[in-house]
Write an enzyme that holds these catalytic residues in place. Structure first.
Site, PDB file in Angstrom:
ATOM      1  N   HIS A 138      -8.721  33.377  32.097  1.00 36.96           N
ATOM      2  CA  HIS A 138      -8.612  32.795  33.439  1.00 36.96           C
ATOM      3  C   HIS A 138      -9.482  31.551  33.633  1.00 36.96           C
ATOM      4  O   HIS A 138      -9.395  30.899  34.667  1.00 36.96           O
ATOM      5  CB  HIS A 138      -9.009  33.866  34.474  1.00 36.96           C
ATOM      6  CG  HIS A 138      -8.544  33.592  35.869  1.00 36.96           C
ATOM      7  ND1 HIS A 138      -7.240  33.272  36.193  1.00 36.96           N
ATOM      8  CD2 HIS A 138      -9.224  33.606  37.056  1.00 36.96           C
ATOM      9  CE1 HIS A 138      -7.130  33.095  37.495  1.00 36.96           C
ATOM     10  NE2 HIS A 138      -8.319  33.285  38.050  1.00 36.96           N
ATOM     11  N   SER A 187      -7.158  29.079  40.495  1.00 34.85           N
ATOM     12  CA  SER A 187      -6.869  30.417  41.008  1.00 34.85           C
ATOM     13  C   SER A 187      -6.516  30.344  42.502  1.00 34.85           C
ATOM     14  O   SER A 187      -5.546  29.675  42.871  1.00 34.85           O
ATOM     15  CB  SER A 187      -8.056  31.344  40.723  1.00 34.85           C
ATOM     16  OG  SER A 187      -7.699  32.694  40.866  1.00 34.85           O
ATOM     17  N   ASP A 210      -4.554  35.109  30.434  1.00 32.83           N
ATOM     18  CA  ASP A 210      -4.874  34.873  31.837  1.00 32.83           C
ATOM     19  C   ASP A 210      -4.380  35.996  32.736  1.00 32.83           C
ATOM     20  O   ASP A 210      -3.338  36.612  32.484  1.00 32.83           O
ATOM     21  CB  ASP A 210      -4.189  33.562  32.273  1.00 32.83           C
ATOM     22  CG  ASP A 210      -4.900  32.840  33.388  1.00 32.83           C
ATOM     23  OD1 ASP A 210      -5.440  33.516  34.277  1.00 32.83           O
ATOM     24  OD2 ASP A 210      -4.894  31.608  33.375  1.00 32.83           O
TER      25      ASP A 210
END
Length: 301
Positions: free
Chosen positions: A280, A112, A253
């Site tokens: 995610h 991320s 995601d």
């Protein structure tokens, strides 16, 4: 399993802060270490602890650390927004690599925000010792992230969207109504396991205890971006990444394909794997398959 923890002095101007780390395994093992970059910005290293599996299966030393501002590292609640830059965190990464003496030969995994940091680091600073780069669940620009997450938000019932807008405009994001809607969104697009594993709960608890970095760089939520990263992008430099690169995202995601595609099109040596049953956090949601793919990638020349 050998586990070592400690703190590293990190000098910024005339100030000295401390970066907390956890090393799994030994750097004298002959295996190239994997350095992990947690997301957020401003969540803790706990979210990536499942990567210990790579040490157990392959003997790969793993370096986890809390970036400054979160977890066991120095907290800086009173720093102005100008302090919190990507360059700051790239300097911290350089400092960590230097401390461990691994700058000449290492692999890097960013999840991320960590993938944002890792991709900019690889493209801009072009570290000669970086052999493999893993960019997981990451946007190539924040406008692309907003586009992707905005599309996911639009799938929520209208009353949920209105509740989000109301509480973010009023600054009442601690309200139960807002928290309940966010739970629904997170359960769909952050981690689809129920209940969430302990390491994920620890990560969110750390951010809630000190949301300084997240609120300053990101904003109040995943889909309202008004922090210093609002216009962040590596679209014009990612072609400079020389390391072999693995891209990862989940079908559900927050980092939808529109976020990942520029990496795939621009990085010279790149592979992209999507996890059909993940959002995610595929390293939690489809842990066994994920570790097999990442372990095989790190073993390539």
């Amino acid at each position: 399993m050998t586990e070592t923890t400690g703190k590293i002095d990190f000098h910024v101007g005339e100030e000295t802060f401390q970066t907390w780390y956890k090393l799994i395994g030994s750097l004298d093992s002959g295996k190239r270490p994997l350095v992990t970059l947690h997301g957020g910005p401003g969540v803790s290293h706990h979210i990536l602890l499942s990567h210990i599996d790579l040490f157990k299966a392959h003997g790969i030393p793993i370096i986890f650390y809390d970036q400054i501002g979160i977890g066991e590292s120095t907290h800086l609640r009173d720093k102005p927004k100008e302090f919190w830059t990507v360059d700051l965190f790239m300097d911290e990464l350089d400092n960590l690599l230097s401390h461990f003496g691994v700058a000449g030969d290492f692999d890097l995994l960013g999840h991320s925000w960590g993938g944002m940091l890792g991709s900019q680091y690889a493209a801009q600073r072009q570290p000669q010792g970086l052999k493999h780069l893993i960019i997981a669940d990451t946007p190539a620009s924040m406008p692309l992230w907003e586009e992707a997450v905005g599309g996911l938000l639009a799938q929520l019932p209208v009353e949920m969207r209105e509740a989000i807008k109301k509480h973010e405009e009023n600054g009442t994001t601690d309200a139960k109504e807002y928290q309940d809607v966010m739970h629904v969104f997170y359960q769909k697009h952050v981690c689809r396991l129920d209940p969430w594993p302990e390491e994920l709960l620890q990560t969110f608890a750390a951010m809630e205890a000190d949301p300084t970095v997240y609120n300053t760089m990101q904003g109040p939520s995943e889909f309202t971006i008004n922090g210093t990263l609002k216009l962040w992008s590596v679209l014009d430099i990612i072609h400079n990444i020389k390391a072999s690169t693995l891209l990862i995202n989940g079908a559900y995601d927050e980092a939808q394909d529109v976020c990942m595609e520029p990496f795939f099109k621009s990085i010279p040596k790149v592979k992209w794997v999507q996890f059909a049953n993940s959002s995610h956090t595929p390293y939690i949601e489809e842990r066994e398959r994920y570790m097999k793919i990442v372990g095989d990638f790190l073993a390539t020349v």
